[in-house]
Enzyme design. Structure first.
Site, PDB file in Angstrom:
ATOM      1  N   ASP A  92      73.968  17.844  51.043  1.00 16.03           N
ATOM      2  CA  ASP A  92      74.210  16.843  50.090  1.00 16.03           C
ATOM      3  C   ASP A  92      74.265  17.340  48.500  1.00 16.03           C
ATOM      4  O   ASP A  92      73.966  18.497  48.322  1.00 16.03           O
ATOM      5  CB  ASP A  92      72.854  15.922  50.133  1.00 16.03           C
ATOM      6  CG  ASP A  92      72.672  15.032  51.466  1.00 16.03           C
ATOM      7  OD1 ASP A  92      73.313  15.484  52.250  1.00 16.03           O
ATOM      8  OD2 ASP A  92      71.597  14.358  51.421  1.00 16.03           O
ATOM      9  N   ASP A  93      74.828  16.572  47.950  1.00 10.46           N
ATOM     10  CA  ASP A  93      74.868  16.315  46.497  1.00 10.46           C
ATOM     11  C   ASP A  93      76.103  17.320  45.968  1.00 10.46           C
ATOM     12  O   ASP A  93      76.299  17.677  44.823  1.00 10.46           O
ATOM     13  CB  ASP A  93      73.521  16.994  45.842  1.00 10.46           C
ATOM     14  CG  ASP A  93      72.453  16.076  45.922  1.00 10.46           C
ATOM     15  OD1 ASP A  93      72.945  15.059  46.410  1.00 10.46           O
ATOM     16  OD2 ASP A  93      71.259  16.274  45.849  1.00 10.46           O
ATOM     17  N   HIS A 143      78.391  10.580  50.027  1.00 12.82           N
ATOM     18  CA  HIS A 143      77.184  10.451  49.246  1.00 12.82           C
ATOM     19  C   HIS A 143      77.083   9.672  48.094  1.00 12.82           C
ATOM     20  O   HIS A 143      76.264   9.929  47.042  1.00 12.82           O
ATOM     21  CB  HIS A 143      76.652  11.894  48.932  1.00 12.82           C
ATOM     22  CG  HIS A 143      75.097  12.046  48.917  1.00 12.82           C
ATOM     23  ND1 HIS A 143      74.327  11.501  49.903  1.00 12.82           N
ATOM     24  CD2 HIS A 143      74.427  12.770  48.166  1.00 12.82           C
ATOM     25  CE1 HIS A 143      73.254  11.791  49.539  1.00 12.82           C
ATOM     26  NE2 HIS A 143      73.290  12.618  48.467  1.00 12.82           N
ATOM     27  N   HIS A 147      75.965   9.527  42.862  1.00 14.47           N
ATOM     28  CA  HIS A 147      74.654   9.622  43.475  1.00 14.47           C
ATOM     29  C   HIS A 147      73.537   8.804  43.032  1.00 14.47           C
ATOM     30  O   HIS A 147      72.227   8.646  42.482  1.00 14.47           O
ATOM     31  CB  HIS A 147      73.856  11.152  42.971  1.00 14.47           C
ATOM     32  CG  HIS A 147      72.949  11.682  43.613  1.00 14.47           C
ATOM     33  ND1 HIS A 147      71.699  11.447  43.219  1.00 14.47           N
ATOM     34  CD2 HIS A 147      72.974  12.340  44.793  1.00 14.47           C
ATOM     35  CE1 HIS A 147      70.852  12.112  44.370  1.00 14.47           C
ATOM     36  NE2 HIS A 147      71.660  12.832  45.201  1.00 14.47           N
ATOM     37  N   HIS A 244      70.669  20.907  50.606  1.00 14.22           N
ATOM     38  CA  HIS A 244      71.645  20.413  49.506  1.00 14.22           C
ATOM     39  C   HIS A 244      72.444  21.819  49.212  1.00 14.22           C
ATOM     40  O   HIS A 244      71.771  22.863  49.088  1.00 14.22           O
ATOM     41  CB  HIS A 244      70.637  20.153  48.212  1.00 14.22           C
ATOM     42  CG  HIS A 244      69.884  19.068  48.530  1.00 14.22           C
ATOM     43  ND1 HIS A 244      68.775  18.862  49.384  1.00 14.22           N
ATOM     44  CD2 HIS A 244      69.986  17.887  48.252  1.00 14.22           C
ATOM     45  CE1 HIS A 244      68.248  17.578  49.336  1.00 14.22           C
ATOM     46  NE2 HIS A 244      68.975  17.039  48.716  1.00 14.22           N
TER      47      HIS A 244
END
Length: 713
Positions: A92-93, A143, A147, A244
């Protein structure tokens, strides 16, 4: 010489709409930049060991106890899980320019594939990384764009977050994503009712939700061993593992990933994408031409917003540096000026030559009597007063004639403008030293004497006096009082030391007669005849100095409308004079000092910086929402303290009381805006070639009240 009355077309107004639109667009660009740069990272509160939490009411048990891959667009939710000994690594991210390439390198060494849930704003910043992810056989999911925690957002914002991310990915890769993982999520068992509603909303726009079986919580950087332990499935089970590749320092994640892949590969695990793991077709679909184009436009908009924010930061830095440099130069020059003018002048002869005071007057009935009385009461041995009535309709000339004061003459002429009235008085004057005074100005008894003493130096051709605001009782008057003391008189001390005085104010100035005749009298082709005249005197090779002790009290505008008109004329006229005398840049001597010191100073601090001030105010509004309040408050207090110290020093130099300093914070909320909008209007008027008419201020007689109150005389 005569001066025709200024006639003009209506002042331009369309630019105000354009300015407002530009400021709105600037705020929108800064807001976009603030949203996409304030991105956080991390996941929800699930336990790292994969244990489930308490079931939340409103979330179907089939979802809370099911697999991490959820399809919620039908009447009943459908969940899927990874087969045994199958791991879907998810990151993620990202994409992150430092950590994503390292994660990809580790995956490639181990011949493993994974799914990357990308943040749309970061896709726009690093589209090449997204293309690399797809090129190396990995999968991409959404995603959100910024965020954002979708559970706490209204429906329109949720839809926008997902739509913008799809467009961003489409613009970068030509593909649309269908997989979706909400930020700050973790295991199905940790879903709240709000989280579940957000997932159902995303399903309505064609997204399949992907949560996790194993949350490594690597964003907390708990250590490599703990990350590996949290990612390892129990007893050969399959799992979707949450890690991540962006949002912070991911060094531990990269190291743990390398160890995890080696360990689980040895235990017989396969690593695949989420879609392949549940036996679903490829999740990324070809994007339409419109979606790709809108994604490309979005990317350039975001990059443009970043450029605008960078430019604003640069502008603020330059403006702050210039402001500090200006203050430093002002203080140094003021100290030099004070030491020079306040030391005993035993070497200079006392000037007692006759003086002619010329008072141009047009409808000055409110103040003219007080002005003339203050001049006649001067403690100077030889003085004549010439009042030139420029076609007044309020009986100004009659008032002076009825006073029957010795040494006072009245000359009447048809209305031709202030420069023409001054030139009439110059021709009629008998003395070789001339003092030019506005019809609303009141002198102190020693003003004329102090003003002309500088003519003991034969190189001095003109002298500026110290103008003070008479009507200070109201807030607007106090603001102007501070402006006169700080901006005008502090500047004049600096101009005196640097020998580039651009303006002797019309309220009080002294000239040698030969100087005025040599430059052709008072010019009538600009609206700032005092600035135009002063620049002529400098270019003729004469020195122009400032006499702080020669005080004149003048009536300042008492309403914002009057202030606007006065400053509009001043600013426009000053720009006219600057353009008219631009060739001083190439001259030597006093003219060259004006051209290479005075004109650049006026350009930067009277035109360029005020033109940027609206954008600075918009940046301040942006800062209220996107900058740390502590930083914002400290910055504002720091600038305010600097202003207070400057103002206090200027008031002390002028021997004024510090009482009005309390109005400085309020001055930033109204007065400052009026001043920079005046510059905007003046620049537009000049650029379109319009001719500004002469705006006359309505007098209230407050300068005259000084005499009655005993403050003067």
């Amino acid at each position: 010489m005569t001066q025709p009355r200024h006639v003009a077309r209506r002042d331009p107004r369309a630019h105000w709409l354009l300015l407002l639109l530009g400021l709105v667009l600037l705020l929108a660009a800064l807001t976009l930049h603030g949203l996409v740069t304030g991105l956080g990272g991390g996941s929800g509160p699930a336990a790292a060991d994969g244990t489930t939490g308490v079931h939340h009411t409103g979330v179907p048990k089939a979802v809370a106890a099911g697999g991490p891959v959820l399809r919620l667009d039908g009447p009943d939710p459908i969940s899927r899980a990874m087969p045994e000994r199958t791991v879907a690594l998810t990151f993620d991210d990202g994409p992150d320019p430092r950590w994503t390439p390292q994660v990809l390198d580790v995956l490639r060494r181990h011949h493993a594939h994974a799914t990357f849930f990308v943040v749309g704003a970061r896709v726009n910043e690093h589209p090449e990384l997204v293309r690399r992810i797809l090129a190396e056989g990995h999968e991409i999911g959404s995603h959100t764009f910024t965020h954002a925690d979708l559970a706490g957002l209204p429906g329109w914002r949720r839809d926008l977050e997902l739509a913008l991310t799809r467009k961003s990915v489409a613009g970068a890769t030509g593909r649309e994503v269908t997989l979706f993982r909400p930020p700050f999520s973790s295991l199905p068992s940790e879903l709240s009712e709000a989280d579940y509603d957000a997932l159902r909303g995303a399903a309505g726009s064609g997204h399949i939700a992907v949560l996790a079986d194993r949350d490594t919580r690597d964003w907390e950087r708990p250590g490599v061993d703990r990350i590996v332990g949290a990612a390892t499935p129990a007893r050969g089970a399959g799992a979707v593992v949450l890690m991540h590749d962006g949002g912070g320092d991911r060094a531990q994640t990269v190291t743990a990933l390398d160890q995890l892949l080696a360990k689980l590969t040895g235990d017989g695990y396969a690593f695949t994408t989420v879609s392949a793991g549940v036996g679903a077709p490829e999740s990324a679909l070809p994007a339409s031409t419109g979606t790709r184009l809108s994604g490309t436009a979005l990317r350039w908009t975001q990059l443009g917003a970043a450029g605008v924010a960078g430019a604003m930061n640069l502008l603020l830095g330059v403006a702050l540096a210039l402001g500090v440099a200006r203050l430093a130069v002002q203080v140094v020059c003021a100290r030099r000026h004070v030491r020079r003018v306040r030391r005993p002048a035993t070497h200079r002869p006392v000037v007692r030559a006759p003086v002619s005071v010329i008072v141009p007057a047009y409808n000055e009935a409110a103040n003219i009597a007080a002005t003339v009385r203050s001049l006649v009461a001067s403690a100077y041995p030889a003085i004549e007063v010439i009042v030139v009535d420029d076609g007044s309709t309020d009986g100004t000339a009659d008032i002076v004639e009825r006073m029957r004061l010795r040494g006072v003459r009245v000359i009447r002429q048809a209305n031709a403008g202030k420069p023409a009235a001054l030139n009439t008085g110059i021709r009629a004057a008998r003395a070789n030293l001339l003092v030019l005074v506005d019809g609303d100005t009141v002198f102190q008894p020693d003003t004329v004497h102090r003003l002309v003493q500088g003519f003991g130096d034969p190189t001095v051709g003109a002298i500026s006096g110290n103008t003070k605001v008479a009507n200070r009782r109201r807030l607007l008057g106090r603001w102007q009082h501070l402006e006169y003391v700080i901006g005008f008189n502090l500047d004049r001390r600096m101009y005196d030391v640097l020998e580039c005085m651009p303006t002797i104010p019309g309220a009080i100035g002294a000239f040698r007669r030969e100087v005025l005749l040599g430059v052709g009298g008072v010019p009538g082709d600009t609206l700032a005849e005092d600035t135009d005249l002063t620049m002529r005197v400098l270019r003729a090779g004469w020195r122009v100095v400032y006499e702080e002790s020669a005080i004149a009290w003048t009536e300042a505008p008492s309403s914002l409308r009057q202030l606007w008109r006065q400053r509009y004329r001043w600013c426009y006229g000053t720009m006219q004079a600057m353009w008219k005398h631009r060739h001083a840049l190439r001259e030597a001597g006093a003219g060259g000092k004006l051209g290479r010191r005075g004109l650049p100073y006026l350009t930067v601090f009277q035109i360029v910086l005020p033109l940027t001030a609206p954008a600075v105010d918009v940046f301040a509004v942006y800062g209220l929402f996107f900058l740390p309040w502590s930083t914002l408050v400290l910055g504002w207090l720091g600038l305010l303290l600097l202003q207070v110290l400057t103002a206090g020093y200027a008031l002390r130099l002028d021997r004024e009381r510090p009482g009005p300093l309390w109005t400085l914070p309020l001055q930033q909320l109204v007065y400052r805006q009026v001043m920079y909008l005046v510059v905007v209007q003046s620049v537009v008027t000049a650029l379109i070639g319009n001719r500004l008419r002469w705006h006359r201020m309505v007098r209230t007689g407050e300068a005259a009240a000084l005499v009655t109150a005993g403050r003067v005389g």
